[in-house]
Write a protein that holds these residues in place. Structure first.
Motif, short mmCIF file in Angstrom:
data_model
loop_
_atom_site.label_atom_id
_atom_site.label_comp_id
_atom_site.label_asym_id
_atom_site.label_seq_id
_atom_site.Cartn_x
_atom_site.Cartn_y
_atom_site.Cartn_z
N GLU A 1 -5.84 -3.64 -9.85
CA GLU A 1 -5.87 -2.18 -9.80
C GLU A 1 -4.66 -1.55 -10.44
N LYS A 2 -3.53 -2.27 -10.35
CA LYS A 2 -2.27 -1.70 -10.84
C LYS A 2 -1.36 -2.83 -11.28
N LEU A 3 -0.68 -2.64 -12.39
CA LEU A 3 0.27 -3.62 -12.90
C LEU A 3 1.42 -2.86 -13.52
N VAL A 4 2.59 -2.94 -12.89
CA VAL A 4 3.75 -2.17 -13.32
C VAL A 4 4.94 -3.11 -13.47
N SER A 5 5.63 -3.02 -14.59
CA SER A 5 6.86 -3.80 -14.77
C SER A 5 8.05 -2.86 -14.85
N GLY A 6 9.20 -3.39 -14.44
CA GLY A 6 10.41 -2.59 -14.46
C GLY A 6 11.62 -3.49 -14.52
N LYS A 7 12.79 -2.92 -14.39
CA LYS A 7 14.02 -3.70 -14.46
C LYS A 7 14.23 -4.43 -13.14
N GLY A 8 14.04 -5.73 -13.14
CA GLY A 8 14.27 -6.52 -11.94
C GLY A 8 13.15 -6.47 -10.93
N GLU A 9 12.07 -5.73 -11.21
CA GLU A 9 10.97 -5.68 -10.25
C GLU A 9 9.66 -5.36 -10.96
N GLY A 10 8.62 -6.04 -10.51
CA GLY A 10 7.28 -5.75 -10.99
C GLY A 10 6.33 -5.65 -9.81
N THR A 11 5.25 -4.89 -9.98
CA THR A 11 4.27 -4.70 -8.91
C THR A 11 2.87 -5.00 -9.45
N MET A 12 2.07 -5.68 -8.64
CA MET A 12 0.67 -5.93 -8.98
C MET A 12 -0.18 -5.70 -7.74
N ILE A 13 -1.24 -4.93 -7.89
CA ILE A 13 -2.18 -4.69 -6.80
C ILE A 13 -3.54 -5.26 -7.22
N THR A 14 -4.07 -6.16 -6.39
CA THR A 14 -5.33 -6.82 -6.70
C THR A 14 -6.37 -6.56 -5.61
N THR A 15 -7.64 -6.73 -5.98
CA THR A 15 -8.71 -6.63 -5.00
C THR A 15 -9.51 -7.93 -5.02
N GLY A 16 -10.07 -8.27 -3.85
CA GLY A 16 -10.84 -9.50 -3.74
C GLY A 16 -11.91 -9.39 -2.68
N SER A 17 -12.77 -10.40 -2.66
CA SER A 17 -13.90 -10.44 -1.73
C SER A 17 -13.98 -11.82 -1.09
N TRP A 18 -13.89 -11.87 0.25
CA TRP A 18 -14.03 -13.13 0.99
C TRP A 18 -15.52 -13.33 1.29
N ARG A 19 -16.11 -14.38 0.72
CA ARG A 19 -17.54 -14.61 0.84
C ARG A 19 -17.82 -15.94 1.52
N ASP A 20 -18.84 -15.95 2.36
CA ASP A 20 -19.14 -17.15 3.13
C ASP A 20 -19.81 -18.22 2.26
N SER A 21 -20.25 -19.31 2.88
CA SER A 21 -20.73 -20.46 2.13
C SER A 21 -22.01 -20.18 1.34
N VAL A 22 -22.71 -19.09 1.66
CA VAL A 22 -23.91 -18.73 0.89
C VAL A 22 -23.70 -17.44 0.09
N GLY A 23 -22.45 -16.98 0.01
CA GLY A 23 -22.14 -15.86 -0.86
C GLY A 23 -22.18 -14.48 -0.24
N VAL A 24 -22.33 -14.42 1.09
CA VAL A 24 -22.34 -13.12 1.77
C VAL A 24 -20.90 -12.65 2.02
N GLU A 25 -20.60 -11.41 1.69
CA GLU A 25 -19.25 -10.89 1.86
C GLU A 25 -18.93 -10.67 3.34
N LEU A 26 -17.80 -11.25 3.78
CA LEU A 26 -17.31 -11.07 5.14
C LEU A 26 -16.18 -10.06 5.20
N LEU A 27 -15.30 -10.11 4.20
CA LEU A 27 -14.09 -9.30 4.20
C LEU A 27 -13.82 -8.79 2.79
N THR A 28 -13.27 -7.58 2.71
CA THR A 28 -12.67 -7.14 1.45
C THR A 28 -11.17 -7.33 1.56
N GLU A 29 -10.54 -7.62 0.43
CA GLU A 29 -9.09 -7.84 0.39
C GLU A 29 -8.45 -6.89 -0.61
N LYS A 30 -7.34 -6.30 -0.20
CA LYS A 30 -6.47 -5.57 -1.12
C LYS A 30 -5.08 -6.13 -0.94
#
Length: 271
Positions: free
Chosen positions: A76-105
């Motif tokens: 979602e976001k990727l920022v670089s700077g002097k001595g620090e960088g930030t990255m924000i990602t999104t993900g999906s936790w899916r069970d053994s048959v592919g059903v979403e259980l959790l969203t991750e940020k």
């Protein structure tokens, strides 16, 4: 990468450029351990989410029958700077048959100060559709698998990587250059740290002539603070706030339940 069923940070380097994570199975190096191929770089997942094993999925090189998978959806976001960088990602936790259980940020902060390198991870999980149970297990949660030199020296049988990148079993491996040791915020050292609680844990040793120190810090706002530690001598170094039953020899239990639509946040610092 194929057969890595979660997002990972790999490899992780010291300020000198020295790799502190194990190469196997993505970039195997001769002589390092060839076990637990689901231990890759630095990651965060859990071994029993509604009965789905996110932690051990892929341990045979293929998907486990009850294996859960964390799908990396995007940055979602990727920022670089002097001595620090930030990255924000999104993900999906899916069970053994592919059903979403959790969203991750997840929000990462990468910080450089002199010879120190810091990775902060702030992960918010939200239950989708129904209550999600995190049943107590030692197999979790915020973890790093370190280079061979930072293991605690041990005798006995071992699985190592050969010149072709394949695991082979040895009755005895050399402990020359194997230099690691643990020390917790509570003063516990060596293999005794496993299953104890501490605000932080330090794994220290040398890679060649270079002194290396790796610390994982718990956060006061995390559940079960100060966390339990699933820290092993063979290079697995993990904070696990949810495995209470295993760490207390069944005397206590947590069995966290996250109702549909509700969230929980985990915060860790790797130094």
């Amino acid at each position: 990468a194929e057969n890595v069923y979660k997002p990972v940070l790999h490899p992780i380097l010291a300020s000198s450029g020295t790799t502190i994570t194990r190469g196997y199975p993505l970039a195997p190096k001769p002589g390092e351990r060839g076990d637990h191929m689901h231990h890759v770089g630095n990651w965060m997942n859990y071994g029993n989410v509604d009965g789905n094993d996110f932690w051990g999925n892929g341990h045979t090189g293929a998907r486990s029958s009850n294996g859960g998978e964390i799908i990396h959806l995007g940055i979602e976001k990727l920022v670089s700077g002097k001595g620090e960088g930030t990255m924000i990602t999104t993900g999906s936790w899916r069970d053994s048959v592919g059903v979403e259980l959790l969203t991750e940020k997840t929000e990462y902060h990468f910080i450089a100060k002199g010879e120190t390198r810091i990775i902060d991870r702030i992960t918010t999980l939200t239950a989708v559709g129904k209550t999600v149970a995190f049943n107590d297990t030692k197999e979790g949660m915020f973890a790093i698998r370190v280079a061979r030199e930072l293991e605690i020296p041990s005798e006995g049988k071992i699985t190592v990587v050969d010149e072709n990148g394949n695991p082979k079993n040895l009755d005895k491996a050399s402990v020359e250059g194997i230099t690691g040791n643990y020390k917790s915020s509570e003063g516990v050292t060596g293999l005794d740290v496993w299953g104890t609680r501490a605000k932080w844990m330090n794994l220290f040793g040398s890679i060649g002539d270079e002194k290396i120190s790796i610390a994982i810090c718990d956060h006061p706002q995390n559940i079960s603070y100060p966390t339990y530690w699933h820290a092993r001598g063979y290079g697995l170094f993990s904070a696990n706030p949810l495995g209470v039953r295993d760490f207390t020899d069944k005397k206590e239990a947590l069995n966290l339940k996250l109702p549909a639509g509700e969230s929980i946040t985990f915060r860790y610092r790797l130094v």
